[in-house]
Design an enzyme around this catalytic site. Structure first.
Site, PDB file in Angstrom:
ATOM      1  N   TYR A 164      -9.620  12.594-110.820  1.00 41.61           N
ATOM      2  CA  TYR A 164      -9.602  13.331-109.553  1.00 41.61           C
ATOM      3  C   TYR A 164     -10.030  12.459-108.367  1.00 41.61           C
ATOM      4  CZ  TYR A 164      -8.602  17.766-111.762  1.00 41.61           C
ATOM      5  OH  TYR A 164      -7.975  18.793-112.433  1.00 41.61           O
ATOM      6  N   ASP A 220      -6.818   2.849-116.626  1.00 39.17           N
ATOM      7  CA  ASP A 220      -7.322   4.017-117.351  1.00 39.17           C
ATOM      8  C   ASP A 220      -7.188   3.748-118.840  1.00 39.17           C
ATOM      9  OD1 ASP A 220      -7.837   7.132-116.170  1.00 39.17           O
ATOM     10  OD2 ASP A 220      -7.611   6.914-118.350  1.00 39.17           O
ATOM     11  N   ARG A 269     -17.346  11.955-101.899  1.00 42.77           N
ATOM     12  CA  ARG A 269     -17.942  13.216-101.437  1.00 42.77           C
ATOM     13  C   ARG A 269     -16.871  14.229-101.092  1.00 42.77           C
ATOM     14  NH1 ARG A 269     -21.300  10.384 -96.846  1.00 42.77           N
ATOM     15  NH2 ARG A 269     -23.087  11.758 -97.065  1.00 42.77           N
ATOM     16  N   LYS A 271     -26.102  11.199-102.650  1.00 41.80           N
ATOM     17  CA  LYS A 271     -25.067  11.969-103.349  1.00 41.80           C
ATOM     18  C   LYS A 271     -25.686  13.130-104.144  1.00 41.80           C
ATOM     19  CE  LYS A 271     -21.463  13.261-105.470  1.00 41.80           C
ATOM     20  NZ  LYS A 271     -20.200  13.684-104.918  1.00 41.80           N
ATOM     21  N   ARG A 312     -26.604  22.136-102.414  1.00 44.08           N
ATOM     22  CA  ARG A 312     -25.630  23.226-102.539  1.00 44.08           C
ATOM     23  C   ARG A 312     -25.944  24.099-103.758  1.00 44.08           C
ATOM     24  NH1 ARG A 312     -21.124  24.590 -99.792  1.00 44.08           N
ATOM     25  NH2 ARG A 312     -19.254  25.268-100.889  1.00 44.08           N
ATOM     26  N   HIS A 355     -27.851  35.108 -87.953  1.00 40.29           N
ATOM     27  CA  HIS A 355     -29.011  34.359 -87.466  1.00 40.29           C
ATOM     28  C   HIS A 355     -28.582  32.899 -87.277  1.00 40.29           C
ATOM     29  CE1 HIS A 355     -32.818  32.263 -87.459  1.00 40.29           C
ATOM     30  NE2 HIS A 355     -33.455  33.421 -87.317  1.00 40.29           N
ATOM     31  N   ARG A 359     -29.953  30.111 -87.601  1.00 38.27           N
ATOM     32  CA  ARG A 359     -30.390  29.050 -88.522  1.00 38.27           C
ATOM     33  C   ARG A 359     -30.307  29.473 -89.986  1.00 38.27           C
ATOM     34  NH1 ARG A 359     -32.985  28.836 -84.039  1.00 38.27           N
ATOM     35  NH2 ARG A 359     -34.534  30.392 -84.630  1.00 38.27           N
ATOM     36  N   GLY A 410     -19.592  26.109-111.244  1.00 32.88           N
ATOM     37  CA  GLY A 410     -18.879  25.236-112.166  1.00 32.88           C
ATOM     38  C   GLY A 410     -18.399  23.961-111.520  1.00 32.88           C
ATOM     39  N   CYS A 442     -19.282  18.644-110.649  1.00 32.80           N
ATOM     40  CA  CYS A 442     -20.204  17.992-109.712  1.00 32.80           C
ATOM     41  C   CYS A 442     -21.473  18.808-109.551  1.00 32.80           C
ATOM     42  CB  CYS A 442     -19.519  17.834-108.366  1.00 32.80           C
ATOM     43  SG  CYS A 442     -17.888  17.137-108.532  1.00 32.80           S
ATOM     44  N   ARG A 488     -12.926  22.544-115.674  1.00 31.41           N
ATOM     45  CA  ARG A 488     -14.135  21.932-116.229  1.00 31.41           C
ATOM     46  C   ARG A 488     -15.381  22.717-115.814  1.00 31.41           C
ATOM     47  NH1 ARG A 488     -13.550  15.844-114.361  1.00 31.41           N
ATOM     48  NH2 ARG A 488     -13.022  16.935-112.443  1.00 31.41           N
TER      49      ARG A 488
HETATM   50  N1  SAJ Z   1     -19.680  28.285-105.308  1.00 30.55           N
HETATM   51  C1  SAJ Z   1     -20.242  29.544-105.202  1.00 30.55           C
HETATM   52  N2  SAJ Z   1     -20.607  29.999-103.971  1.00 30.55           N
HETATM   53  C2  SAJ Z   1     -20.417  29.252-102.841  1.00 30.55           C
HETATM   54  C3  SAJ Z   1     -19.861  27.960-102.949  1.00 30.55           C
HETATM   55  C4  SAJ Z   1     -19.506  27.514-104.202  1.00 30.55           C
HETATM   56  O1  SAJ Z   1     -20.423  30.247-106.203  1.00 30.55           O
HETATM   57  O2  SAJ Z   1     -20.768  29.747-101.764  1.00 30.55           O
HETATM   58  C5  SAJ Z   1     -19.300  27.774-106.629  1.00 30.55           C
HETATM   59  C6  SAJ Z   1     -17.803  27.559-106.778  1.00 30.55           C
HETATM   60  O3  SAJ Z   1     -17.137  28.747-107.125  1.00 30.55           O
HETATM   61  C7  SAJ Z   1     -17.770  26.515-107.863  1.00 30.55           C
HETATM   62  C8  SAJ Z   1     -19.023  25.683-107.598  1.00 30.55           C
HETATM   63  O4  SAJ Z   1     -19.855  26.489-106.801  1.00 30.55           O
HETATM   64  O5  SAJ Z   1     -17.871  27.105-109.141  1.00 30.55           O
HETATM   65  C9  SAJ Z   1     -18.778  24.367-106.895  1.00 30.55           C
HETATM   66  O6  SAJ Z   1     -17.806  24.506-105.874  1.00 30.55           O
HETATM   67  P1  SAJ Z   1     -17.945  23.822-104.437  1.00 30.55           P
HETATM   68  O7  SAJ Z   1     -16.770  24.175-103.634  1.00 30.55           O
HETATM   69  O8  SAJ Z   1     -19.271  24.128-103.867  1.00 30.55           O
HETATM   70  O9  SAJ Z   1     -18.032  22.282-104.737  1.00 30.55           O
HETATM   71  P2  SAJ Z   1     -17.116  21.228-105.565  1.00 30.55           P
HETATM   72  O10 SAJ Z   1     -17.752  21.068-106.917  1.00 30.55           O
HETATM   73  O11 SAJ Z   1     -15.689  21.566-105.515  1.00 30.55           O
HETATM   74  O12 SAJ Z   1     -17.339  19.922-104.683  1.00 30.55           O
HETATM   75  C10 SAJ Z   1     -18.659  19.493-104.412  1.00 30.55           C
HETATM   76  C11 SAJ Z   1     -18.755  19.182-102.917  1.00 30.55           C
HETATM   77  N3  SAJ Z   1     -20.139  18.959-102.560  1.00 30.55           N
HETATM   78  C12 SAJ Z   1     -20.705  19.632-101.535  1.00 30.55           C
HETATM   79  O13 SAJ Z   1     -20.126  20.457-100.892  1.00 30.55           O
HETATM   80  C13 SAJ Z   1     -22.128  19.280-101.225  1.00 30.55           C
HETATM   81  C14 SAJ Z   1     -17.920  17.943-102.607  1.00 30.55           C
HETATM   82  O14 SAJ Z   1     -18.107  17.553-101.255  1.00 30.55           O
HETATM   83  C15 SAJ Z   1     -18.333  16.799-103.547  1.00 30.55           C
HETATM   84  O15 SAJ Z   1     -17.554  15.629-103.310  1.00 30.55           O
HETATM   85  C16 SAJ Z   1     -18.064  17.246-104.967  1.00 30.55           C
HETATM   86  O16 SAJ Z   1     -18.927  18.356-105.223  1.00 30.55           O
HETATM   87  C17 SAJ Z   1     -18.374  16.101-105.912  1.00 30.55           C
HETATM   88  O17 SAJ Z   1     -17.415  15.483-106.399  1.00 30.55           O
HETATM   89  O18 SAJ Z   1     -19.544  15.772-106.113  1.00 30.55           O
END
Ligand code: SAJ
Length: 456
Positions: free
Chosen positions: A29, A49, A180, A232, A239, A270, A272, A283, A286, A351
């Site tokens: 990816y 790969d 990122r 990172k 998050r 709000h 902030r 899931g 990351c 995944r």
């Molecule tokens: N999720 C929630 N509620 C939310 C946001 C996300 O339940 O409000 C869940 C999603 O459904 C999912 C999981 O969190 O199961 C992760 O999804 P995501 O959209 O938050 O993040 P990823 O895993 O697709 O990508 C993240 C990103 N990191 C951040 O936003 C800080 C991306 O910028 C990174 O590059 C990526 O991880 C990575 O490769 O590390």
């Protein structure tokens, strides 16, 4: 520490390096979009790969993963002859390592309080670094992109590369630069996002900046390698912890008879406050993985991070309670249409998907699950099957469970759906259904984070 800190950037930064040929190890990816983007920006790239199926697919002009726009970029890269693929690295000016860093499924650490934590499996990083050894030359730049526990670049990667007889910082340059990008928006974010390059020496950071500035339009910030590793992990941990609190709020809302989605929208007015959205779990490869790297590296200091992981990992079980309640107390023999299996909306990546986990739990309780994932119609699991169309999932269902907020599901018209299925119970794990219109179409709606006092 900034670039002007005494002692850090005091070395000779060296000439601007002109990269003509690079090797990208790992064509997943991150590696594949990165390799292709370098290639379409005029750099000669060898994509490496170990998976022959991946190489064969790419040689045939196809791609093995779904990501908007990726096919076009890969095709352009291959057509330009700047991108070729191989099962081993060749001599090059720079090497980028973008292999996965999963955790072990069968090995765990234990805190002094006896709580288990997951351990990073660094074997793919180790073998990628070892594969570079025979072709590493004086003056090369090696960049690790894989998300890794703090100090990996200095304590794990450097000693392996130094088995070549060359010394990091002296004979070759070594840096850490995390990807990122957000799945679903990888190609745009690869170019537009700010990028951090952590060098084991200032010259390595500077060379990394020269390399990525070939296509990165966002700000490129340089620092040391361990800071970049920590940056990172901090981003994804931040998050994860914030999703954990949203999930905890949703459980509290259920207890107190409140609609958490409404409460979050109001709280977010709000200036902030920015509460994220609850769901059936966290899931992907990351956010649900990276915080463990902190826990593993310093279990005594990461209690909050550890607890957030436990809250999020337990959420599919909590979501199961809601499905059971919607189905009248037992799932045994109930026919359930599970809509959406990917780890989040509009991607094909299953995944660490909480949706898959929840589907499995439903099967374990005796439900007959027919799952439909619009972005991956042909996935196979123990105990349940995916069906190729929405209609096939719905045709004899008794309960519909919406697991992922795919665009297709957001646009559901309840009246239309009612004509496709005998089911009149719908469970919404993502807060996307407007209760009144579904109720008007004859459905009983159960939504995660909505307490019973809301009049269900
Ligand atoms: N999720 C929630 N509620 C939310 C946001 C996300 O339940 O409000 C869940 C999603 O459904 C999912 C999981 O969190 O199961 C992760 O999804 P995501 O959209 O938050 O993040 P990823 O895993 O697709 O990508 C993240 C990103 N990191 C951040 O936003 C800080 C991306 O910028 C990174 O590059 C990526 O991880 C990575 O490769 O590390």
């Amino acid at each position: 520490m900034d670039e002007n800190s005494p002692g850090w950037f005091s070395g000779n930064l060296g000439e601007k390096v002109n990269f003509k040929k690079i090797c990208v190890l790992g064509l997943g990816y991150i590696g594949l979009p990165t390799a292709s983007t370098f290639a379409t920006h005029g750099i000669s790239v060898v994509g490496v790969d170990v998976n022959e199926h991946v190489l064969a697919t790419l040689r045939n002009g196809e791609i093995h993963i779904q990501e908007p726009g990726l096919r076009t970029v890969v095709k352009a890269a291959i057509r330009s002859e700047n991108l070729t693929v191989s099962n081993q690295p060749v001599e090059a000016d720079a090497f980028i390592i973008a292999v996965p860093t999963p955790f072990y499924e069968d090995k765990f650490g234990e805190t002094s309080a006896g709580e288990r934590y997951k351990l990073a499996d660094m074997r793919l990083v180790i073998s990628a670094v070892e594969a570079i050894l025979p072709v590493l030359r004086r003056g090369n730049l090696v960049v690790l992109e894989s998300t890794s526990p703090p100090r990996t670049t200095v304590d794990l990667v450097a000693p392996i590369l130094e088995r070549s007889g060359l010394k990091a910082g002296q004979d070759f340059l070594l840096a850490y630069s995390p990807e990122r990008v957000l799945p679903g928006q990888i190609l745009r974010e690869l170019i537009e996002n700010a990028r951090v390059i952590g060098g084991t020496t200032p010259a390595a950071a500077q060379a990394g900046r020269d390399l990525y500035s070939v296509f990165v339009k966002g700000e490129i910030v340089t620092t040391d390698a361990t800071t970049a590793e920590m940056v990172k992990l901090m981003e994804n941990t931040y998050r994860d912890v914030n999703i954990a609190i949203a999930i905890e709020f949703s459980r509290l809302a259920e207890r107190f008879g409140v609609n958490v989605w409404e409460a979050i929208n109001i709280a977010n007015l709000h200036p902030r406050v920015k509460i994220l959205r609850p769901g059936p779990g966290v899931g992907g490869h990351c956010i649900s993985v990276d915080p463990w790297f902190f826990v593993e590296s310093a279990p005594d200091l990461a209690a909050l991070i550890h607890t957030a992981r436990q809250v999020n990992d337990a959420q599919p079980h909590h979501a199961l309670d809601l499905v059971r309640q919607a189905a009248g107390g037992s799932l045994a023999g109930r026919r359930i249409a599970a809509l959406g299996l990917s780890f989040k909306e509009d991607v094909d990546d299953l995944r660490e998907s909480p949706a898959v986990e929840l589907a499995r739990l439903m099967v374990q309780e005796g439900a007959e699950v027919r799952a439909f994932e619009p972005n991956k119609p042909d996935a196979h699991f123990d105990g349940f099957s995916t069906v190729p169309t929405l209609a096939a999932a719905l045709e004899d269902a008794e309960v519909i469970v919406i697991l992922v907020a795919d665009s297709e599901f957001r646009q559901f018209q309840p009246g239309e759906l009612a004509s496709l299925t005998p089911a009149r119970i719908v469970v919404d794990m993502r807060g996307i259904l407007v209760h009144s219109s579904w109720q008007a179409a004859g459905f009983q709606v159960f939504t995660l984070g909505v307490g019973l006092a809301m009049g269900q």
